[in-house]
Scaffold this active site. Structure first.
Site, PDB file in Angstrom:
ATOM      1  CE1 TYR B  63     -77.839 -55.172 -41.330  1.00  0.00           C
ATOM      2  CE2 TYR B  63     -78.962 -55.974 -43.195  1.00  0.00           C
ATOM      3  CZ  TYR B  63     -77.657 -55.462 -42.469  1.00  0.00           C
ATOM      4  OH  TYR B  63     -77.156 -55.389 -43.752  1.00  0.00           O
ATOM      5  CG  ASN B 147     -66.799 -52.911 -45.681  1.00  0.00           C
ATOM      6  OD1 ASN B 147     -68.150 -52.541 -45.054  1.00  0.00           O
ATOM      7  ND2 ASN B 147     -66.244 -53.232 -45.034  1.00  0.00           N
ATOM      8  CG  ASN B 174     -58.335 -46.626 -39.163  1.00  0.00           C
ATOM      9  OD1 ASN B 174     -57.595 -46.692 -39.722  1.00  0.00           O
ATOM     10  ND2 ASN B 174     -58.058 -47.525 -37.244  1.00  0.00           N
ATOM     11  CB  SER B 175     -64.238 -47.847 -40.384  1.00  0.00           C
ATOM     12  OG  SER B 175     -65.364 -46.984 -41.438  1.00  0.00           O
ATOM     13  CB  VAL B 177     -67.002 -48.088 -45.229  1.00  0.00           C
ATOM     14  CG1 VAL B 177     -67.634 -47.030 -45.930  1.00  0.00           C
ATOM     15  CG2 VAL B 177     -67.858 -49.322 -45.141  1.00  0.00           C
ATOM     16  NE  ARG B 199     -56.884 -43.168 -33.721  1.00  0.00           N
ATOM     17  CZ  ARG B 199     -58.012 -44.710 -34.113  1.00  0.00           C
ATOM     18  NH1 ARG B 199     -57.324 -45.389 -34.029  1.00  0.00           N
ATOM     19  NH2 ARG B 199     -59.042 -44.067 -33.769  1.00  0.00           N
ATOM     20  CE1 TYR B 270     -69.803 -44.379 -43.598  1.00  0.00           C
ATOM     21  CE2 TYR B 270     -69.282 -46.535 -43.016  1.00  0.00           C
ATOM     22  CZ  TYR B 270     -69.638 -45.288 -43.122  1.00  0.00           C
ATOM     23  OH  TYR B 270     -67.773 -45.121 -42.965  1.00  0.00           O
ATOM     24  N   GLY B 271     -74.046 -46.473 -40.731  1.00  0.00           N
ATOM     25  CA  GLY B 271     -73.505 -46.396 -39.385  1.00  0.00           C
ATOM     26  C   GLY B 271     -73.926 -45.722 -38.235  1.00  0.00           C
ATOM     27  CG  MET B 273     -69.351 -47.721 -35.498  1.00  0.00           C
ATOM     28  SD  MET B 273     -66.788 -47.908 -36.096  1.00  0.00           S
ATOM     29  CE  MET B 273     -66.521 -46.655 -36.287  1.00  0.00           C
TER      30      MET B 273
END
Lengths: 372, 372
Positions: B63, B147, B174-175, B177, B199, B270-271, B273
């Site tokens: 990080y 978040n 669903n995270s 954030v 799902r 911002y990510g 995954m």
């Protein structure tokens, strides 16, 4: 019925009625000399008009700016006229138009102008008057509204760069825009790191770009050793980091280029010659504050005032006259007045096939022969 | 020499001395109760501190914000304390610090704060006082600085959105954030198109997100039929186009999401995954005026004033108290005062292994047992 074709041919345009491959759908069409210009308009004699990649994409129907129909020959279906950029001379000024005199040089200001024609009648707001003719070549004038403004605005609009200190990195550095970037950056005292494909004559190309003002020239292959490249760039930029990258290639070589950028940099894309996507590690965005965006001169024109556009062209004309912005390497293709529409059309199709397939390294400009 | 271990154990922290896997390098360390706070500082009792992905990345050494060393036990090597976020209660106020009273709730304001500890002595500027305690749960307070501000700022800082009219599209909906985005957008009257993985229990998840305020929920697979999706989105947005996309996934599903954006939109990452790059057709940048950029709350904190930060936290606390921003689904992991450092350390390592490997669907918060 024994008229020679040339006897009734007065003006000519390169036109199309449906989207398709330029080498197939383009025709030449003869039309009558222009009448007296209606109020608010100008009659123009087009001196030179280049073939730009966007012109080909427009004809193929894949460019966002769509062409408009023109009724060139009374009683015949309306046609699209090819070309967006060009230099023209004012021949007649309609009533209510001020600031223009016969003999003035103008450039076309709008997308889809239709410049591949020997003459055009246009609304005064569809052109911009060049502030001077002396010392400016016709080629420079005919190529001043697309590539040099793209280069100028990309250097100007995204990041505030310090003269004599800051660096810009670009790929496709040998493209028309790339060469304009090198020269305009040099005129502002900015340093450029220029990336090109590896090639047998790399040394010659590097010398040519350096003669235009390039600070450094590397190949994409040179970027393969990431650590080495980073340390070289750190050394060149005195550790400051490059805050502006210009991209007309995309694909993996552009990923490597993006890694050279420093904190809070901009990566501005104006093309994608590799036809691959722009693919970047997401961490460049959230950890290094990268902003990736795009630039298109047509869009800039739509969102800026006429006086902004005039100021920009004036700046570029001055650079050209001062020898700081050289005319592009080019070839002039003359559409002979001696050829029938059919013969001329055949030659145009062959030319367009070559240009579409990238078999010209140089900018091709169209010139309509006076002798018809 | 017959003291029970608990007799000398006063305070405890989760620490590390070198980067590595959290399940391997983390230890628990007992230290003496805090002395009277030096001038300009506060003594805090930490009430709850979450385990965030960035905490794990910090421990792994990947990080960008690096932790700082703390001398927790005199005469022993300094250690890094885990954790960045947390809710604490002021226990003692050092001289020269105004505006704080014992009993106030504060949150940690800086990256690398070290919140996985039962108590901390910190400079007053390293924390922000919560404007109220009444009606705010400890869990909400302990999770309000990473978040929810990320969600709030991404909705606020890039595009001016019209209440009751404009749409936002996001993936990873669903995270933590993502759920904050849904709720904060709903509180502003903005509509959200939320994307999640396909799902078995999609209907349940969709209902859960809609209960939070989601306008529409789709799976990435739903985007496969581009024409259909475009027409649905056009219908939903009344042809207006979506101008803000939020990305924490990247990879091909994000390419599909980007195609849903309208003219001159922002895609804020911002990510990632998927651990894949963000790959976009270059034409989105130059034809559609897309801007891709990133967001990181730590960076926002560094570039904004303390009063900006206080105002933001105050807004978010109000939303939480009003029930418009629900505390995340969570589990509280208590570090028992009855366990020795060795036993507690073992349990912490097992917990971190699970969290690192994504085997918790919920946010895990650490609580240090009072009973030691």
């Amino acid at each position: 019925m024994a008229f020679r074709a040339s006897a009734i041919r007065a003006e000519r345009a390169i036109v199309y009625t449906q989207y398709g491959e330029p080498g197939q759908v383009l025709k030449t069409l003869t039309y009558k000399p222009l009448s007296t210009p209606p109020p608010g308009t100008l009659n123009l004699k087009v001196l030179l008009s280049p073939i730009n990649p966007a012109d080909l994409n427009t004809i193929q129907g894949v460019y966002p700016a769509k062409p408009t129909l023109n009724e060139l020959v009374e009683g015949q279906p309306a046609v699209f006229i090819g070309g967006r950029e060009g230099l023209a001379e004012v021949t007649q000024v309609g009533s209510g138009v001020s600031g223009y005199t016969a003999g003035d040089w103008v450039v076309f200001a709008r997308a889809g102008s239709g410049t591949w024609a020997s003459s055009r009648n246009v609304k005064a707001q569809e052109v911009l008057k060049l502030p001077r003719k002396d010392g400016l070549s016709q080629v420079a004038g005919a190529t001043i509204t697309v590539n040099p403004p793209t280069a100028y605005n990309m250097l100007n609009d995204f990041v505030t760069l310090k003269e004599g200190e800051d660096w810009v990195v670009q790929n496709g550095a040998n493209s028309a825009v790339g060469q304009a970037v090198i020269q305009i950056a040099a005129s502002k005292g900015l340093k450029t790191l220029n990336l090109v494909r590896a090639r047998a004559d790399f040394a010659d190309l590097s010398n040519k770009l350096k003669a235009l003002g390039a600070t450094e020239v590397l190949t994409y292959d040179d970027l393969a050793d990431r650590a080495l490249t980073k340390s070289i760039v750190k050394d060149w930029t005195a550790g400051k980091g490059i805050r502006l990258g210009l991209n007309c290639v995309s694909g993996k070589d552009t990923t490597s280029m993006a890694r050279l950028l420093g904190q809070d940099a901009y990566l501005v894309s104006y093309g994608a010659m590799s036809k691959e996507p722009l693919s970047l590690p997401t961490s460049l965005f959230f950890f290094k504050g990268l902003t990736a965006t795009g630039f298109m001169q047509n869009r800039w024109n739509e969102t800026h005032s006429r006086s902004d556009q005039e100021a920009l062209i004036s700046t570029l004309v001055d650079l050209a006259v001062d020898g700081k912005l050289k005319e592009p390497e080019h070839e002039i293709f003359t559409i002979s007045g001696q050829d029938s529409d059919q013969v001329a059309g055949q030659k145009v199709q062959e030319l367009m096939d070559k240009v579409t397939n990238g078999r010209y390294g140089k900018k091709v400009l169209l010139k309509f022969d006076d002798t018809h």
